[in-house]
Enzyme design. Structure first.
Site, mmCIF file in Angstrom:
data_model
loop_
_atom_site.group_PDB
_atom_site.id
_atom_site.type_symbol
_atom_site.label_atom_id
_atom_site.label_comp_id
_atom_site.label_asym_id
_atom_site.label_seq_id
_atom_site.Cartn_x
_atom_site.Cartn_y
_atom_site.Cartn_z
ATOM 1 N N HIS A 78 43.976 34.703 34.269
ATOM 2 C CA HIS A 78 45.248 34.118 33.818
ATOM 3 C C HIS A 78 45.797 33.151 34.862
ATOM 4 C CE1 HIS A 78 45.516 38.231 31.609
ATOM 5 N NE2 HIS A 78 44.617 37.432 31.075
ATOM 6 N N HIS A 235 45.737 34.467 23.338
ATOM 7 C CA HIS A 235 45.344 35.079 24.611
ATOM 8 C C HIS A 235 43.850 34.899 24.885
ATOM 9 C CE1 HIS A 235 45.924 37.342 28.222
ATOM 10 N NE2 HIS A 235 44.723 37.850 27.983
ATOM 11 N N ASP A 239 42.212 33.201 28.227
ATOM 12 C CA ASP A 239 41.100 33.762 29.018
ATOM 13 C C ASP A 239 39.966 32.744 29.147
ATOM 14 O OD1 ASP A 239 42.280 36.225 29.464
ATOM 15 O OD2 ASP A 239 41.230 37.235 27.827
ATOM 16 N N HIS A 262 34.775 37.181 28.359
ATOM 17 C CA HIS A 262 34.426 36.763 29.727
ATOM 18 C C HIS A 262 32.921 36.695 29.954
ATOM 19 C CE1 HIS A 262 38.613 37.123 30.545
ATOM 20 N NE2 HIS A 262 38.623 38.421 30.361
HETATM 21 ZN ZN LIG Z 1 43.302 38.019 29.553
#
Ligand SMILES: [Zn+2]
Length: 302
Positions: A78, A235, A239, A262
């Site tokens: 973030h 969100h 990311d 991720h």
């Molecule tokens: Zn996050």
């Protein structure tokens, strides 16, 4: 376009999402071409960690960087997204714990702090990475690709959840004219039914309704509900933006992903960077270098 850094240092503090301890964070200006680096001030040696995709190790529920001496820092995404969006190229981030504080689960506090001190231009030009060829990664139903795009970044993200409240939602975010504030403002989220399993792995000790949206079947457990209708998908875009900042340069390209995360983003970046036929730098400096290779025009009177 020049590289930029912070005008002054910024101190922040908060709780670590995974270890649950209080963390002090200090964002400092840094010279041109320094990039973003983390410094673990709770350690005396080998405490610098480069914010580079090659240093990403086991990114479970957050992005974790580790240097060659196995010193690590987690939950950087973030903050990295804030640097991307706010145009910060160079900074030294001091942190006295193995993770960046989670704050309210969004990037809001980082962005407000950066805007408060402001940013300044530096002497060196900024370099952009230009995608030359489409690259994709598939893992069962998960998918991510990056393809060429002129002078902009698009993140087209689809989330697919069987949860009746989150469900399937897709959003295309364009950096040049998208609503960056709603991306910054979106909080991390989890399903209530997954909490026991997450905690049994020793993770999320600092997790609470103060720093995450918790969804229990058809219900949001946080008193004030969602900040926006798109908060979940926003969100995931946040990311992704933070993970892209680990390229070390901003990118001109079009990301398309379904159920990305991720790990998948990191796999894509590794595959993308491996082969120079996939990308090139797009910068004024590079153009000047190319131009200087051409023979100078011969003077008329010579
Ligand atoms: Zn996050």
């Amino acid at each position: 376009m020049k590289q930029r850094t912070l005008k002054d240092s910024i101190k922040l503090e908060g709780v670590g999402l995974h270890n649950g301890k209080n963390v002090n964070l200090c964002l400092n200006p840094a010279e041109s071409n320094h990039g973003i680096k983390f410094k673990r001030t709770d350690l005396d040696v080998n405490n610098i960690i480069d914010a580079n995709y090659k240093n990403v190790k086991s990114p479970i529920l957050c992005t974790r960087l580790e240097n060659l001496n196995t010193v690590s820092v987690s939950t950087i995404e973030h903050l990295m997204a804030s640097f991307y969006g706010e145009g910060i190229d160079n900074a030294l981030v001091e942190v006295d714990a193995p993770e960046v504080p989670i704050m309210d689960g969004s990037a809001l506090d980082f962005v407000e702090a950066i805007r408060q001190v402001g940013a300044e231009n530096q002497s060196s030009p900024r370099k952009f990475i230009k995608v030359k060829e489409k690259i994709e990664v598939k893992n069962e139903s998960k998918y991510i690709s990056i393809e060429p795009l002129e002078k902009d970044l698009i993140i087209d993200f689809e989330i697919v959840y069987s949860n009746p409240l989150i469900r399937t939602r897709r959003k295309e975010f364009r950096l040049s004219n998208g609503d960056l504030n709603s991306i910054y403002n979106s909080r991390t989220f989890c399903l209530y039914k997954d909490i026991d399993q997450i905690k049994s792995q020793g993770l999320a000790k600092g997790g609470s309704l103060e720093n995450a949206i918790v969804v229990k079947e058809n219900e949001i457990l946080n008193d004030d509900g969602l900040r926006s209708r798109d908060e979940f998908v926003d969100h995931k875009i946040l990311d992704c933006l933070g993970d892209l900042m680990l390229l070390g340069h901003r990118v001109f390209g079009h990301i398309k992903t379904s159920q990305g995360g991720h790990q998948l983003t990191n796999t894509l970046l590794r595959k993308f960077f491996l082969d120079k036929s996939h990308w090139e730098f797009d910068s004024q400096e590079e153009k000047n270098q190319k131009d200087s290779k051409y023979p100078r025009p011969i003077a008329v009177n010579a």
